[in-house]
Design a protein around this motif. Structure first.
Motif, PDB file in Angstrom:
ATOM      1  N   LEU A 262      -1.891   6.560   1.671  1.00 34.72           N
ATOM      2  CA  LEU A 262      -3.064   6.592   2.344  1.00 34.72           C
ATOM      3  C   LEU A 262      -3.967   7.639   1.923  1.00 34.72           C
ATOM      4  CD1 LEU A 262      -4.815   5.731   4.672  1.00 34.72           C
ATOM      5  CD2 LEU A 262      -3.503   6.922   6.239  1.00 34.72           C
ATOM      6  N   ILE A 263      -5.072   7.613   1.411  1.00 34.87           N
ATOM      7  CA  ILE A 263      -5.875   8.617   0.850  1.00 34.87           C
ATOM      8  C   ILE A 263      -6.405   9.710   1.932  1.00 34.87           C
ATOM      9  CG2 ILE A 263      -7.866   9.470  -0.305  1.00 34.87           C
ATOM     10  CD1 ILE A 263      -5.466   8.168  -2.042  1.00 34.87           C
TER      11      ILE A 263
ATOM     12  N   ASN B  86      -8.468  -1.518   4.426  1.00 35.57           N
ATOM     13  CA  ASN B  86      -7.792  -0.140   4.346  1.00 35.57           C
ATOM     14  C   ASN B  86      -7.463   0.580   5.649  1.00 35.57           C
ATOM     15  OD1 ASN B  86      -7.837  -0.777   1.241  1.00 35.57           O
ATOM     16  ND2 ASN B  86      -9.134   1.056   0.863  1.00 35.57           N
ATOM     17  N   THR B  87      -6.301   1.165   5.435  1.00 38.58           N
ATOM     18  CA  THR B  87      -5.713   2.133   6.630  1.00 38.58           C
ATOM     19  C   THR B  87      -6.920   3.081   7.124  1.00 38.58           C
ATOM     20  OG1 THR B  87      -3.671   1.846   5.685  1.00 38.58           O
ATOM     21  CG2 THR B  87      -4.096   3.431   7.317  1.00 38.58           C
TER      22      THR B  87
ATOM     23  N   ILE C 288       0.902  -1.053   0.062  1.00 41.03           N
ATOM     24  CA  ILE C 288      -0.080  -0.172   0.062  1.00 41.03           C
ATOM     25  C   ILE C 288       1.072   1.224  -0.043  1.00 41.03           C
ATOM     26  CG2 ILE C 288      -1.604   1.179   1.166  1.00 41.03           C
ATOM     27  CD1 ILE C 288      -2.731  -1.363   2.720  1.00 41.03           C
TER      28      ILE C 288
ATOM     29  N   THR D 130      -6.336   1.860  -7.444  1.00 42.19           N
ATOM     30  CA  THR D 130      -7.198   2.108  -6.281  1.00 42.19           C
ATOM     31  C   THR D 130      -8.346   1.101  -5.698  1.00 42.19           C
ATOM     32  OG1 THR D 130      -7.155   4.701  -7.108  1.00 42.19           O
ATOM     33  CG2 THR D 130      -8.699   3.960  -5.384  1.00 42.19           C
TER      34      THR D 130
ATOM     35  N   ASN E 207     -15.134   1.563   2.100  1.00 41.57           N
ATOM     36  CA  ASN E 207     -14.082   2.225   2.906  1.00 41.57           C
ATOM     37  C   ASN E 207     -13.409   3.309   2.097  1.00 41.57           C
ATOM     38  OD1 ASN E 207     -14.278   0.753   5.586  1.00 41.57           O
ATOM     39  ND2 ASN E 207     -12.332  -0.268   5.344  1.00 41.57           N
ATOM     40  N   THR E 208     -12.929   4.308   2.719  1.00 47.21           N
ATOM     41  CA  THR E 208     -12.280   5.127   1.874  1.00 47.21           C
ATOM     42  C   THR E 208     -10.807   4.539   1.128  1.00 47.21           C
ATOM     43  OG1 THR E 208     -10.750   6.014   3.680  1.00 47.21           O
ATOM     44  CG2 THR E 208     -12.754   7.189   3.190  1.00 47.21           C
ATOM     45  N   SER E 209     -10.635   5.183   0.106  1.00 47.12           N
ATOM     46  CA  SER E 209      -9.895   4.409  -1.063  1.00 47.12           C
ATOM     47  C   SER E 209      -8.174   4.467  -0.288  1.00 47.12           C
ATOM     48  CB  SER E 209      -9.649   5.250  -2.179  1.00 47.12           C
ATOM     49  OG  SER E 209     -11.027   5.014  -2.817  1.00 47.12           O
ATOM     50  N   ASP E 210      -7.445   3.386  -0.689  1.00 49.29           N
ATOM     51  CA  ASP E 210      -6.068   3.313  -0.542  1.00 49.29           C
ATOM     52  C   ASP E 210      -5.623   3.204  -1.999  1.00 49.29           C
ATOM     53  OD1 ASP E 210      -5.998   3.893   2.150  1.00 49.29           O
ATOM     54  OD2 ASP E 210      -5.382   1.691   2.591  1.00 49.29           O
TER      55      ASP E 210
ATOM     56  N   LYS F  15     -10.931   0.044  -2.620  1.00 47.23           N
ATOM     57  CA  LYS F  15     -11.878   0.338  -1.360  1.00 47.23           C
ATOM     58  C   LYS F  15     -12.123  -0.966  -0.594  1.00 47.23           C
ATOM     59  CE  LYS F  15     -14.233   4.598  -2.644  1.00 47.23           C
ATOM     60  NZ  LYS F  15     -15.550   5.271  -2.529  1.00 47.23           N
TER      61      LYS F  15
ATOM     62  N   TYR G 299      -2.743   1.102  -4.317  1.00 49.31           N
ATOM     63  CA  TYR G 299      -1.997   0.067  -4.211  1.00 49.31           C
ATOM     64  C   TYR G 299      -0.973  -0.336  -5.539  1.00 49.31           C
ATOM     65  CZ  TYR G 299      -5.278  -1.795  -0.753  1.00 49.31           C
ATOM     66  OH  TYR G 299      -6.344  -1.869   0.319  1.00 49.31           O
TER      67      TYR G 299
END
Length: 214
Positions: free
Chosen positions: A11-12, A191-192, A8, A185, A202-205, A187, A207
């Motif tokens: 972190l968005i 995710n963090t 990862i 991207t 979840n909000t996006s990370d 979701k 990869y």
């Protein structure tokens, strides 16, 4: 040639948050619903409006906003049509209802109804539109969707497998000319931060997966 998920890289979004217990007889908060809605937190607003409508089922604002919430999440887009159609029967409803209803129809593959709704929006606004994507453009997308439905293209989309893709939304891939890696991207529920986005995921990370040659 195989792809392996490695890292990862970005972190968005992350922010602290607190959980507060709500009483079991909680019936929704109009101010909280309006605040969430105005901030684009459609999941949060949806939960509030659902509770509020149980005790005020004829409230035109609640009905309209709940329809928009469903249209902008992945909870159940078919419900957007139900609530927005109901909202459109109010003679004092905002002109934007016809645009929002058109989007809801489009999301539910009801293309002819979507075109009719967008045309009505153009008529009631006299061509003075208030959305970034114009009703004219939305109509063109509907017509293109009708054409592609009637003339499907033989395309195969291949999942890269569990070593890269997941059961959660993975999207916006980028691959360089030498195809040495892929950035995308995701979701995912791991995710963090574990924060919920407006669409229910979840909000996006971001990869990155590198090629490995055997």
């Amino acid at each position: 040639m195989r792809y392996f998920l490695c890292l990862i890289v970005i972190l968005i979004s992350i922010c602290p948050f607190f959980l507060f217990a709500q009483p079991t007889d909680y019936q929704g908060n109009p101010k909280a619903a309006k605040s969430d809605f105005s901030l684009g937190d459609y999941i949060g607003a949806l939960k509030e409006y659902e509770l509020l409508l149980k005790n005020d089922s004829a409230n035109a604002e609640f009905i309209f906003n709940l329809g928009i919430c469903y249209a902008n999440t992945n909870v159940d887009k078919s419900k957007a049509v139900y609530f927005l159609e109901k909202a459109s029967s109010n003679p004092k409803v905002e002109n934007s209802i016809w645009y929002e209803l058109g989007r809801a129809y489009l999301s539910n593959y009801e293309f002819d109804k979507a075109i009719a709704s967008f045309n009505k929006y153009k008529m009631v606004t006299g061509g003075k539109e208030g959305f970034y994507i114009s009703a004219r453009h939305e109509i063109e997308m509907c017509k293109q969707a009708i054409y592609l439905t009637e003339h499907p293209v033989d395309v195969t989309i291949e999942n890269l497998g569990h070593e890269v893709n997941s059961e959660w939304p993975d999207f916006n891939p980028f691959i360089p000319v030498d195809e040495s890696f892929v950035v995308f991207t995701g979701k995912r529920n791991t995710n963090t931060g574990g924060l919920e986005d407006f669409d229910g995921y979840n909000t996006s990370d971001i990869y990155i997966s590198y090629q490995k040659y055997d």
